[in-house]
Design a protein around this motif. Structure first.
Motif, PDB file in Angstrom:
ATOM      1  N   GLN A  45       0.835  -1.209   0.000  1.00 47.94           N
ATOM      2  CA  GLN A  45       0.000   0.000   0.000  1.00 47.94           C
ATOM      3  C   GLN A  45       0.867   1.255   0.000  1.00 47.94           C
ATOM      4  OE1 GLN A  45      -3.636   0.139  -0.065  1.00 47.94           O
ATOM      5  NE2 GLN A  45      -2.921   2.117  -0.811  1.00 47.94           N
ATOM      6  N   GLU A  46       1.934   1.259   0.794  1.00 47.68           N
ATOM      7  CA  GLU A  46       2.847   2.408   0.813  1.00 47.68           C
ATOM      8  C   GLU A  46       3.495   2.609  -0.555  1.00 47.68           C
ATOM      9  OE1 GLU A  46       4.909   2.814   5.101  1.00 47.68           O
ATOM     10  OE2 GLU A  46       5.176   0.852   4.154  1.00 47.68           O
ATOM     11  N   ALA A  47       3.869   1.522  -1.201  1.00 49.92           N
ATOM     12  CA  ALA A  47       4.494   1.606  -2.522  1.00 49.92           C
ATOM     13  C   ALA A  47       3.520   2.188  -3.549  1.00 49.92           C
ATOM     14  CB  ALA A  47       4.983   0.229  -2.965  1.00 49.92           C
ATOM     15  N   ILE A  48       2.275   1.739  -3.518  1.00 56.02           N
ATOM     16  CA  ILE A  48       1.266   2.243  -4.452  1.00 56.02           C
ATOM     17  C   ILE A  48       0.958   3.709  -4.166  1.00 56.02           C
ATOM     18  CG2 ILE A  48      -1.178   2.052  -5.082  1.00 56.02           C
ATOM     19  CD1 ILE A  48      -0.798  -1.023  -4.850  1.00 56.02           C
ATOM     20  N   ASP A  49       0.822   4.077  -2.904  1.00 50.96           N
ATOM     21  CA  ASP A  49       0.546   5.477  -2.554  1.00 50.96           C
ATOM     22  C   ASP A  49       1.672   6.386  -3.044  1.00 50.96           C
ATOM     23  OD1 ASP A  49      -1.813   4.680  -1.353  1.00 50.96           O
ATOM     24  OD2 ASP A  49      -1.026   4.806   0.696  1.00 50.96           O
ATOM     25  N   ALA A  50       2.926   5.956  -2.872  1.00 52.23           N
ATOM     26  CA  ALA A  50       4.061   6.754  -3.342  1.00 52.23           C
ATOM     27  C   ALA A  50       4.079   6.871  -4.856  1.00 52.23           C
ATOM     28  CB  ALA A  50       5.368   6.152  -2.839  1.00 52.23           C
ATOM     29  N   HIS A  51       3.747   5.785  -5.531  1.00 56.03           N
ATOM     30  CA  HIS A  51       3.692   5.806  -7.002  1.00 56.03           C
ATOM     31  C   HIS A  51       2.605   6.767  -7.475  1.00 56.03           C
ATOM     32  CE1 HIS A  51       2.589   4.471 -11.049  1.00 56.03           C
ATOM     33  NE2 HIS A  51       3.869   4.160 -11.159  1.00 56.03           N
ATOM     34  N   ASP A  52       1.419   6.687  -6.875  1.00 51.21           N
ATOM     35  CA  ASP A  52       0.327   7.572  -7.258  1.00 51.21           C
ATOM     36  C   ASP A  52       0.695   9.032  -7.010  1.00 51.21           C
ATOM     37  OD1 ASP A  52      -1.224   5.458  -8.052  1.00 51.21           O
ATOM     38  OD2 ASP A  52      -2.567   5.514  -6.324  1.00 51.21           O
ATOM     39  N   LYS A  53       1.347   9.318  -5.906  1.00 49.19           N
ATOM     40  CA  LYS A  53       1.737  10.694  -5.575  1.00 49.19           C
ATOM     41  C   LYS A  53       2.714  11.236  -6.614  1.00 49.19           C
ATOM     42  CE  LYS A  53       3.544  13.483  -1.815  1.00 49.19           C
ATOM     43  NZ  LYS A  53       4.097  13.485  -0.455  1.00 49.19           N
ATOM     44  N   GLU A  54       3.615  10.386  -7.095  1.00 51.64           N
ATOM     45  CA  GLU A  54       4.624  10.833  -8.055  1.00 51.64           C
ATOM     46  C   GLU A  54       4.098  10.938  -9.475  1.00 51.64           C
ATOM     47  OE1 GLU A  54       9.071   9.609  -9.694  1.00 51.64           O
ATOM     48  OE2 GLU A  54       8.281   8.623  -7.903  1.00 51.64           O
ATOM     49  N   PHE A  55       3.211  10.038  -9.884  1.00 54.13           N
ATOM     50  CA  PHE A  55       2.812   9.960 -11.284  1.00 54.13           C
ATOM     51  C   PHE A  55       1.376  10.381 -11.581  1.00 54.13           C
ATOM     52  CE2 PHE A  55       6.399   7.034 -11.005  1.00 54.13           C
ATOM     53  CZ  PHE A  55       7.180   7.514 -12.051  1.00 54.13           C
ATOM     54  N   MET A  56       0.550  10.587 -10.573  1.00 54.48           N
ATOM     55  CA  MET A  56      -0.856  10.947 -10.867  1.00 54.48           C
ATOM     56  C   MET A  56      -1.185  12.318 -10.362  1.00 54.48           C
ATOM     57  SD  MET A  56      -2.993   7.518 -10.443  1.00 54.48           S
ATOM     58  CE  MET A  56      -2.475   6.011 -11.171  1.00 54.48           C
TER      59      MET A  56
END
Length: 87
Positions: free
Chosen positions: A76-87
């Motif tokens: 979940q932390e990995a997905i949240d960080a990815h979304d913050k950077e790319f979305m």
């Protein structure tokens, strides 16, 4: 030897559309990273699906995964960080 596990996580984003997070689990550290996120919409385009599958392997081989993404204790932390950077 570095071993990794592919973990696919799906999220519905709206009616008829979904995102697939292509995650990697480092089996040595038990940390997670998101290599990429693929967006799908109905009707499904088979060529697009095959392109995403090919791209996943190419990205994994071309750039060392340890350098490609951030690493986190939970998926979940990995997905949240990815979304913050790319979305």
């Amino acid at each position: 030897m570095n071993l990794f596990q592919e973990v696919m996580i799906w999220r519905m984003v709206e009616e008829g559309a979904a995102v697939r997070y292509c995650c990697i689990r480092d089996l040595n550290t038990n940390k997670y990273g998101v290599q990429s996120a693929d967006f799908f919409r109905l009707p499904l385009d088979e060529k697009q699906f095959r392109f995403f599958e090919k791209q996943f392997v190419e990205l994994f081989i071309e750039i060392p995964i340890q350098e490609r993404c951030g690493w986190f204790d939970s998926i979940q932390e990995a997905i949240d960080a990815h979304d913050k950077e790319f979305m």
